[in-house]
Enzyme design. Sequence first.
Site, PDB file in Angstrom:
ATOM      1  N   THR A  75       0.840  -1.210   0.000  1.00  0.00           N
ATOM      2  CA  THR A  75       0.000   0.000   0.000  1.00  0.00           C
ATOM      3  C   THR A  75       0.866   1.248   0.000  1.00  0.00           C
ATOM      4  O   THR A  75       1.975   1.243   0.538  1.00  0.00           O
ATOM      5  CB  THR A  75      -0.970   0.041   1.204  1.00  0.00           C
ATOM      6  N   ASN A 104      -0.834   4.040   0.988  1.00  0.00           N
ATOM      7  CA  ASN A 104      -1.713   4.887   1.793  1.00  0.00           C
ATOM      8  C   ASN A 104      -1.283   4.789   3.271  1.00  0.00           C
ATOM      9  O   ASN A 104      -1.439   3.741   3.890  1.00  0.00           O
ATOM     10  CB  ASN A 104      -3.162   4.407   1.598  1.00  0.00           C
ATOM     11  N   ASP A 154      -7.886  -3.459  -0.748  1.00  0.00           N
ATOM     12  CA  ASP A 154      -8.596  -2.520  -1.610  1.00  0.00           C
ATOM     13  C   ASP A 154      -9.914  -2.208  -0.923  1.00  0.00           C
ATOM     14  O   ASP A 154     -10.649  -3.115  -0.523  1.00  0.00           O
ATOM     15  CB  ASP A 154      -8.833  -3.079  -3.012  1.00  0.00           C
ATOM     16  N   SER A 155     -10.165  -0.931  -0.753  1.00  0.00           N
ATOM     17  CA  SER A 155     -11.310  -0.549   0.058  1.00  0.00           C
ATOM     18  C   SER A 155     -11.948   0.717  -0.484  1.00  0.00           C
ATOM     19  O   SER A 155     -11.400   1.380  -1.359  1.00  0.00           O
ATOM     20  CB  SER A 155     -10.856  -0.343   1.512  1.00  0.00           C
ATOM     21  N   GLY A 175      -8.809   9.538   5.458  1.00  0.00           N
ATOM     22  CA  GLY A 175      -9.760   9.410   4.351  1.00  0.00           C
ATOM     23  C   GLY A 175     -11.134   9.966   4.679  1.00  0.00           C
ATOM     24  O   GLY A 175     -11.275  11.087   5.176  1.00  0.00           O
ATOM     25  N   TYR A 176     -12.160   9.180   4.431  1.00  0.00           N
ATOM     26  CA  TYR A 176     -13.547   9.619   4.600  1.00  0.00           C
ATOM     27  C   TYR A 176     -14.030   9.468   6.048  1.00  0.00           C
ATOM     28  O   TYR A 176     -15.216   9.665   6.324  1.00  0.00           O
ATOM     29  CB  TYR A 176     -14.467   8.790   3.690  1.00  0.00           C
ATOM     30  N   LYS A 231     -12.291   1.639  16.264  1.00  0.00           N
ATOM     31  CA  LYS A 231     -12.373   1.574  14.795  1.00  0.00           C
ATOM     32  C   LYS A 231     -11.759   0.256  14.320  1.00  0.00           C
ATOM     33  O   LYS A 231     -12.279  -0.398  13.417  1.00  0.00           O
ATOM     34  CB  LYS A 231     -11.673   2.771  14.136  1.00  0.00           C
ATOM     35  N   ARG A 253     -12.247  -2.886   7.683  1.00  0.00           N
ATOM     36  CA  ARG A 253     -10.897  -3.493   7.701  1.00  0.00           C
ATOM     37  C   ARG A 253     -10.763  -4.433   8.902  1.00  0.00           C
ATOM     38  O   ARG A 253     -10.187  -5.510   8.797  1.00  0.00           O
ATOM     39  CB  ARG A 253      -9.848  -2.370   7.744  1.00  0.00           C
TER      40      ARG A 253
HETATM   41  P1  ITT Z   1      -3.262   1.639  -2.012  1.00  0.00           P
HETATM   42  O1  ITT Z   1      -4.033   1.191  -3.240  1.00  0.00           O
HETATM   43  O2  ITT Z   1      -1.849   1.988  -2.299  1.00  0.00           O
HETATM   44  O3  ITT Z   1      -3.418   0.689  -0.870  1.00  0.00           O
HETATM   45  P2  ITT Z   1      -5.248   3.775  -2.005  1.00  0.00           P
HETATM   46  O4  ITT Z   1      -5.503   4.928  -1.087  1.00  0.00           O
HETATM   47  O5  ITT Z   1      -5.152   4.070  -3.470  1.00  0.00           O
HETATM   48  O6  ITT Z   1      -3.923   3.031  -1.472  1.00  0.00           O
HETATM   49  P3  ITT Z   1      -7.652   2.242  -2.488  1.00  0.00           P
HETATM   50  O7  ITT Z   1      -7.481   2.252  -3.947  1.00  0.00           O
HETATM   51  O8  ITT Z   1      -8.070   0.958  -1.813  1.00  0.00           O
HETATM   52  O9  ITT Z   1      -6.318   2.678  -1.728  1.00  0.00           O
HETATM   53  O10 ITT Z   1      -8.665   3.393  -2.102  1.00  0.00           O
HETATM   54  C1  ITT Z   1      -9.283   3.445  -0.868  1.00  0.00           C
HETATM   55  C2  ITT Z   1     -10.002   4.777  -0.709  1.00  0.00           C
HETATM   56  O11 ITT Z   1     -11.004   4.645   0.286  1.00  0.00           O
HETATM   57  C3  ITT Z   1      -9.053   5.890  -0.256  1.00  0.00           C
HETATM   58  O12 ITT Z   1      -9.521   7.134  -0.703  1.00  0.00           O
HETATM   59  C4  ITT Z   1      -9.175   5.801   1.252  1.00  0.00           C
HETATM   60  O13 ITT Z   1      -8.864   6.994   1.900  1.00  0.00           O
HETATM   61  C5  ITT Z   1     -10.640   5.376   1.426  1.00  0.00           C
HETATM   62  N1  ITT Z   1     -10.716   4.502   2.604  1.00  0.00           N
HETATM   63  C6  ITT Z   1     -10.457   3.177   2.677  1.00  0.00           C
HETATM   64  N2  ITT Z   1     -10.535   2.730   3.942  1.00  0.00           N
HETATM   65  C7  ITT Z   1     -10.850   3.801   4.695  1.00  0.00           C
HETATM   66  C8  ITT Z   1     -11.053   3.993   6.065  1.00  0.00           C
HETATM   67  O14 ITT Z   1     -10.890   3.027   6.944  1.00  0.00           O
HETATM   68  N3  ITT Z   1     -11.384   5.225   6.468  1.00  0.00           N
HETATM   69  C9  ITT Z   1     -11.523   6.239   5.605  1.00  0.00           C
HETATM   70  N4  ITT Z   1     -11.318   6.155   4.292  1.00  0.00           N
HETATM   71  C10 ITT Z   1     -10.988   4.942   3.829  1.00  0.00           C
END
Ligand code: ITT
Length: 189
Positions: A8, A10, A67-68, A147-148, A169, A175
């Site tokens: 990741t 992120n 992926d989330s 994130g959100y 959380k 997750r």
């Molecule tokens: P990687 O693919 O490198 O892991 P990414 O941020 O591009 O990082 P994703 O494509 O899975 O990851 O996108 C996930 C999106 O959803 C991203 O904007 C996150 O901030 C948001 N997200 C996922 N899990 C979250 C959480 O627990 N709380 C808040 N936002 C979340």
Amino acid sequence: MRKLVVATGNPGKLQEMEEYLTGKNWILTLKPQELDIQETGTTFRENACLKASQTAQAMGEWAIADDSGLAVEALNGAPGIYSARYGATDTERIARLLKELGDNSNRKAQFICAIAIAAPDGSIALETEGICRGEILKSPRGQGGFGYDPIFYVPQWQQTFAEMTRQRKGKVSHRGLAFEQLLPQLKTI
Ligand code: ITT
């Protein structure tokens, strides 16, 4: 102890994934930044598998990917798998979501998380998925998470993800639920 590459870029996800995986029988390392994998899948699962598989093959090590995203009912499931691509920063992504949802009285949403683990040859060894249902607030609340999180409210706890402690959380989130299923299976590989 075997190496497990966390695939990741992120930092918010990375911190949470490390919390679930620390103290298990794996030495965690981070995917190199220059290894950029195109998320061409049409589902969370497909994209988690792509990221895990391609990272494992490129590094010749075991790899784990997440992926989330957030699916909002009144927006027909958007932003969904495009959650990261919905804006340039967390602030912009939240602003766009709130604007598109406007005053809609249907605020139902769910966070989805797919996790995949790949063996060094790229084959998928484990896959899990977790879902957390909640509602989208009209304005952000709370300082934690990423994130959100500040606009995702969980009625059962009367808190947004950003207002929860990391521990809470970590248990109730998409997750957390995906890792709850994954961890017992991780011992078997
Ligand atoms: P990687 O693919 O490198 O892991 P990414 O941020 O591009 O990082 P994703 O494509 O899975 O990851 O996108 C996930 C999106 O959803 C991203 O904007 C996150 O901030 C948001 N997200 C996922 N899990 C979250 C959480 O627990 N709380 C808040 N936002 C979340």
